[in-house]
Scaffold this active site. Structure first.
Site, PDB file in Angstrom:
ATOM      1  N   SER A  61       0.795  -1.127   0.031  1.00 26.50           N
ATOM      2  CA  SER A  61       0.078   0.080  -0.036  1.00 26.50           C
ATOM      3  C   SER A  61       0.796   1.299  -0.178  1.00 26.50           C
ATOM      4  O   SER A  61       2.035   1.243   0.405  1.00 26.50           O
ATOM      5  CB  SER A  61      -0.972  -0.087   1.264  1.00 26.50           C
ATOM      6  OG  SER A  61      -1.810  -0.881   1.278  1.00 26.50           O
TER       7      SER A  61
HETATM    8  N1  SAH Z   1       0.398  -5.831   4.198  1.00 29.46           N
HETATM    9  C1  SAH Z   1       1.108  -5.951   2.864  1.00 29.46           C
HETATM   10  C2  SAH Z   1       0.250  -5.792   1.530  1.00 29.46           C
HETATM   11  C3  SAH Z   1      -0.702  -6.516   1.276  1.00 29.46           C
HETATM   12  S1  SAH Z   1      -1.287  -6.826  -0.232  1.00 29.46           S
HETATM   13  C4  SAH Z   1       2.512  -5.306   2.935  1.00 29.46           C
HETATM   14  O1  SAH Z   1       2.896  -4.635   3.678  1.00 29.46           O
HETATM   15  O2  SAH Z   1       3.351  -5.529   1.926  1.00 29.46           O
HETATM   16  C5  SAH Z   1      -2.565  -7.975   0.099  1.00 29.46           C
HETATM   17  C6  SAH Z   1      -2.028  -9.320   0.461  1.00 29.46           C
HETATM   18  O3  SAH Z   1      -3.179 -10.126   1.083  1.00 29.46           O
HETATM   19  C7  SAH Z   1      -1.623 -10.179  -0.537  1.00 29.46           C
HETATM   20  O4  SAH Z   1      -0.156 -10.386  -0.405  1.00 29.46           O
HETATM   21  C8  SAH Z   1      -2.415 -11.162  -0.806  1.00 29.46           C
HETATM   22  O5  SAH Z   1      -1.907 -12.573  -1.296  1.00 29.46           O
HETATM   23  C9  SAH Z   1      -2.864 -11.389   0.490  1.00 29.46           C
HETATM   24  N2  SAH Z   1      -4.091 -12.137   0.821  1.00 29.46           N
HETATM   25  C10 SAH Z   1      -5.228 -12.019  -0.100  1.00 29.46           C
HETATM   26  N3  SAH Z   1      -6.309 -13.025   0.390  1.00 29.46           N
HETATM   27  C11 SAH Z   1      -5.651 -13.512   1.483  1.00 29.46           C
HETATM   28  C12 SAH Z   1      -6.441 -14.464   2.683  1.00 29.46           C
HETATM   29  N4  SAH Z   1      -7.363 -15.046   2.679  1.00 29.46           N
HETATM   30  N5  SAH Z   1      -5.439 -14.892   3.584  1.00 29.46           N
HETATM   31  C13 SAH Z   1      -4.224 -14.209   3.635  1.00 29.46           C
HETATM   32  N6  SAH Z   1      -3.656 -13.495   2.814  1.00 29.46           N
HETATM   33  C14 SAH Z   1      -4.485 -13.059   1.846  1.00 29.46           C
END
Ligand code: SAH
Length: 213
Positions: A61
């Site tokens: 983000s």
């Molecule tokens: N917080 C992260 C960015 C998140 S992007 C950072 O600081 O870099 C959103 C993430 O959520 C992605 O990596 C995606 O693979 C993950 N995601 C999506 N659905 C999910 C689920 N059900 N459980 C765990 N992770 C999930």
């Protein structure tokens, strides 16, 4: 300009210049080297005012959104925090600077592996990562004083509300697959109080209690 100087400017212009007022959040954003969490060819843009690719079609983000979501949790330092969507591990590092323990779940194995490496290299010892479906939370360590979901959900997964402690807060983007509302909720006497913060755009939360693949 070196990375440290770029980071200071990011804090002043993008965060303090908007509505990020929590000094502890501002200091954490100034400490954590965001460029270590993005791919080599993106490092020059690590402190830009926008999200960046982290591989597997996922994004880290925008700094402002990371700071805003963190500020919403009003961390004091003694909390156990659950994050859903580890991605690069950057948000987990910010949380680890401000809370006692961070538990973070990621569904994509390659991202979780890289996050482990990033966080180990920086010496964090209060973050535990798990590969799995975060829409089911992480039962083993529940309840959590704070929960942060960093992917967009069609609605609020009830399991996560159950894993939140009494008086605890959760921040989560809720809405359609292309845009959502950032919502903060607090659990009080078993009831849930909700507050809308702002519109936002996140990658989808995919899992049993999120979007279907
Ligand atoms: N917080 C992260 C960015 C998140 S992007 C950072 O600081 O870099 C959103 C993430 O959520 C992605 O990596 C995606 O693979 C993950 N995601 C999506 N659905 C999910 C689920 N059900 N459980 C765990 N992770 C999930």
């Amino acid at each position: 300009m070196g990375f440290e100087e770029e980071r200071k400017r990011m804090v002043e212009i993008q965060l303090r210049g908007r509505n990020i007022k929590d000094e502890k959040v501002l200091r954490a954003m100034e400490r954590v080297p965001r460029h270590k969490f993005v791919e080599k060819d993106c490092q020059k843009d690590a402190y830009a005012d926008r999200p960046l690719p982290i591989g597997e079609g996922q994004t880290i983000s925008q700094p402002y959104m990371v700071a805003l979501m963190t500020q919403c949790l009003e961390l004091k330092g003694n909390e156990k925090v659950l994050e859903i969507g580890t991605g690069s591990g950057y948000q987990a590092a910010i949380l680890a600077e401000l809370a006692k323990e961070v538990y973070s779940v990621e569904r994509t194995e390659s991202l979780s592996r890289r996050a482990t490496k990033n966080l180990q290299e920086l010496g964090y010892t209060n973050i535990k990562l798990k590969i799995g479906d975060g829409t089911k939370g992480w039962e083993e360590h529940a309840p959590y004083e704070s929960i942060m979901v960093t992917a967009g959900s069609p609605d609020i997964p009830q399991v996560l509300v159950e894993q939140l402690s009494e008086g605890g807060q959760m921040v989560i983007p809720v809405g359609g697959s292309y845009s959502q509302e950032l919502v903060v909720l607090r659990k009080r006497k078993g009831k849930v109080e909700k507050k809308d913060i702002c519109g936002c755009v996140f990658v989808p939360l995919i899992g049993e209690f999120g979007w279907k693949e």
